[in-house]
Design a protein around this motif. Structure first.
Motif, PDB file in Angstrom:
ATOM      1  N   GLU A  41      -4.919   2.321   2.188  1.00  0.00           N
ATOM      2  CA  GLU A  41      -4.113   1.916   1.779  1.00  0.00           C
ATOM      3  C   GLU A  41      -4.173   1.143  -0.008  1.00  0.00           C
ATOM      4  O   GLU A  41      -4.936   0.647  -0.068  1.00  0.00           O
ATOM      5  CB  GLU A  41      -3.299   0.616   3.055  1.00  0.00           C
ATOM      6  CG  GLU A  41      -3.104   1.010   4.540  1.00  0.00           C
ATOM      7  CD  GLU A  41      -1.996   1.551   4.281  1.00  0.00           C
ATOM      8  OE1 GLU A  41      -0.529   0.690   4.145  1.00  0.00           O
ATOM      9  OE2 GLU A  41      -2.039   2.052   5.291  1.00  0.00           O
ATOM     10  N   THR A  43      -1.040  -0.887  -2.682  1.00  0.00           N
ATOM     11  CA  THR A  43      -0.272  -1.423  -2.611  1.00  0.00           C
ATOM     12  C   THR A  43       0.380  -0.857  -4.160  1.00  0.00           C
ATOM     13  O   THR A  43      -0.016  -0.922  -5.330  1.00  0.00           O
ATOM     14  CB  THR A  43       0.273  -2.024  -2.841  1.00  0.00           C
ATOM     15  OG1 THR A  43      -0.441  -2.862  -1.223  1.00  0.00           O
ATOM     16  CG2 THR A  43       1.339  -3.118  -2.463  1.00  0.00           C
ATOM     17  N   SER A  69       4.000   4.107   4.066  1.00  0.00           N
ATOM     18  CA  SER A  69       4.026   3.895   5.376  1.00  0.00           C
ATOM     19  C   SER A  69       4.483   2.557   5.839  1.00  0.00           C
ATOM     20  O   SER A  69       4.876   2.469   6.676  1.00  0.00           O
ATOM     21  CB  SER A  69       2.439   3.454   5.494  1.00  0.00           C
ATOM     22  OG  SER A  69       1.664   2.608   4.638  1.00  0.00           O
ATOM     23  N   GLU A  70       4.765   2.092   4.553  1.00  0.00           N
ATOM     24  CA  GLU A  70       5.489   0.469   4.605  1.00  0.00           C
ATOM     25  C   GLU A  70       6.537  -0.329   3.315  1.00  0.00           C
ATOM     26  O   GLU A  70       6.126   0.315   2.226  1.00  0.00           O
ATOM     27  CB  GLU A  70       4.788  -0.888   5.130  1.00  0.00           C
ATOM     28  CG  GLU A  70       5.419  -1.782   5.057  1.00  0.00           C
ATOM     29  CD  GLU A  70       4.584  -2.733   6.038  1.00  0.00           C
ATOM     30  OE1 GLU A  70       5.097  -3.823   5.827  1.00  0.00           O
ATOM     31  OE2 GLU A  70       3.669  -2.408   6.268  1.00  0.00           O
ATOM     32  N   LYS A  83       4.007   0.299   0.639  1.00  0.00           N
ATOM     33  CA  LYS A  83       2.128   0.764   0.936  1.00  0.00           C
ATOM     34  C   LYS A  83       3.002   2.055   0.860  1.00  0.00           C
ATOM     35  O   LYS A  83       2.843   2.443   1.369  1.00  0.00           O
ATOM     36  CB  LYS A  83       1.808  -0.045   1.830  1.00  0.00           C
ATOM     37  CG  LYS A  83       1.826  -1.817   1.912  1.00  0.00           C
ATOM     38  CD  LYS A  83       1.028  -2.283   2.697  1.00  0.00           C
ATOM     39  CE  LYS A  83       1.157  -3.963   2.472  1.00  0.00           C
ATOM     40  NZ  LYS A  83       0.621  -4.324   3.158  1.00  0.00           N
ATOM     41  N   SER A  85      -0.461   5.044   2.402  1.00  0.00           N
ATOM     42  CA  SER A  85      -1.093   5.540   3.545  1.00  0.00           C
ATOM     43  C   SER A  85      -1.871   6.731   2.584  1.00  0.00           C
ATOM     44  O   SER A  85      -1.559   7.988   2.692  1.00  0.00           O
ATOM     45  CB  SER A  85      -0.547   5.704   4.244  1.00  0.00           C
ATOM     46  OG  SER A  85      -2.592   5.517   5.103  1.00  0.00           O
ATOM     47  N   HIS A 125      -9.450   0.619  -0.771  1.00  0.00           N
ATOM     48  CA  HIS A 125      -8.196   0.216   0.532  1.00  0.00           C
ATOM     49  C   HIS A 125      -8.333  -0.876  -0.228  1.00  0.00           C
ATOM     50  O   HIS A 125      -9.045  -2.208  -0.347  1.00  0.00           O
ATOM     51  CB  HIS A 125      -9.491  -0.106   1.424  1.00  0.00           C
ATOM     52  CG  HIS A 125      -8.168  -0.378   2.697  1.00  0.00           C
ATOM     53  ND1 HIS A 125      -7.481   0.458   3.158  1.00  0.00           N
ATOM     54  CD2 HIS A 125      -8.387  -1.523   2.679  1.00  0.00           C
ATOM     55  CE1 HIS A 125      -6.866  -0.214   3.446  1.00  0.00           C
ATOM     56  NE2 HIS A 125      -7.308  -1.785   4.292  1.00  0.00           N
ATOM     57  N   GLY A 126      -6.403  -1.455  -0.412  1.00  0.00           N
ATOM     58  CA  GLY A 126      -6.277  -2.591  -0.647  1.00  0.00           C
ATOM     59  C   GLY A 126      -5.893  -3.234  -1.824  1.00  0.00           C
ATOM     60  O   GLY A 126      -5.327  -4.002  -2.322  1.00  0.00           O
ATOM     61  N   THR A 128      -4.051  -2.696  -5.870  1.00  0.00           N
ATOM     62  CA  THR A 128      -2.603  -2.363  -6.051  1.00  0.00           C
ATOM     63  C   THR A 128      -2.689  -1.878  -7.389  1.00  0.00           C
ATOM     64  O   THR A 128      -3.120  -1.968  -8.262  1.00  0.00           O
ATOM     65  CB  THR A 128      -1.616  -4.246  -6.821  1.00  0.00           C
ATOM     66  OG1 THR A 128      -2.191  -4.928  -5.593  1.00  0.00           O
ATOM     67  CG2 THR A 128      -0.654  -3.732  -6.966  1.00  0.00           C
TER      68      THR A 128
END
Length: 154
Positions: A41, A43, A69-70, A83, A85, A125-126, A128
């Motif tokens: 993921e 951002t 994904s979001e 977000k 993926s 992962h995670g 920004t």
């Protein structure tokens, strides 16, 4: 007896037609490649995402590398938080990679495009993405053009 064979054959073709329509619907709605393999993921924050939707593609160099994904809205900073993926096989994007909202074609769907930077450290992962460019809104461009034309006539 031949009447029975014709009925079975027609039933087979109807079932094949229904299966073809189902595959077409899944392909058009982007559900065919939803889920599946491993991903990580990221951002990104945008001022305006236009018509971007969940499951919209994320691409780099024209190759789909992931999906949205979001999508959320931050009412403190007044921006959209998206977000992403990204498939794990594409884990070598530099930390200064830029993300932009693009439209495929004049009236096509919107997607996020990555433009890799030159840093030696990679996104993980995670993380920004700090460098983002919002969607271009056609109505704003037309309005700016019309206002500039009106100023030129004065």
């Amino acid at each position: 007896m031949t009447s029975r064979k014709i009925e079975i054959l027609v039933g087979f073709f109807v079932a094949a037609g229904i299966a073809a329509f189902f595959m077409l619907a899944m392909n058009v709605s982007n559900m065919s490649s939803y889920g599946g393999g491993e991903s990580y993921e990221l951002t990104a924050r945008f001022d305006n995402i236009g018509g971007l939707k969940v499951r919209s593609p994320v691409s780099a160099g024209g190759v789909r590398i992931g999906r949205v994904s979001e999508i959320n809205y931050n009412s403190d900073t007044y921006d959209a938080i998206v977000k992403l993926s990204i498939d794990v096989e594409y884990d070598k994007f530099p930390i200064d990679t830029a993300a932009s909202v693009y439209t495929s074609g004049l009236l096509g769907e919107q997607f996020i495009g990555f433009e890799p930077g030159a840093e030696e450290d990679f996104l993980k992962h995670g993380d920004t993405i700090d460098l983002t460019q919002s969607a271009i809104v056609l109505e704003q461009i037309i309005g700016q053009f019309l206002y500039s034309q009106a100023d030129d006539e004065e």
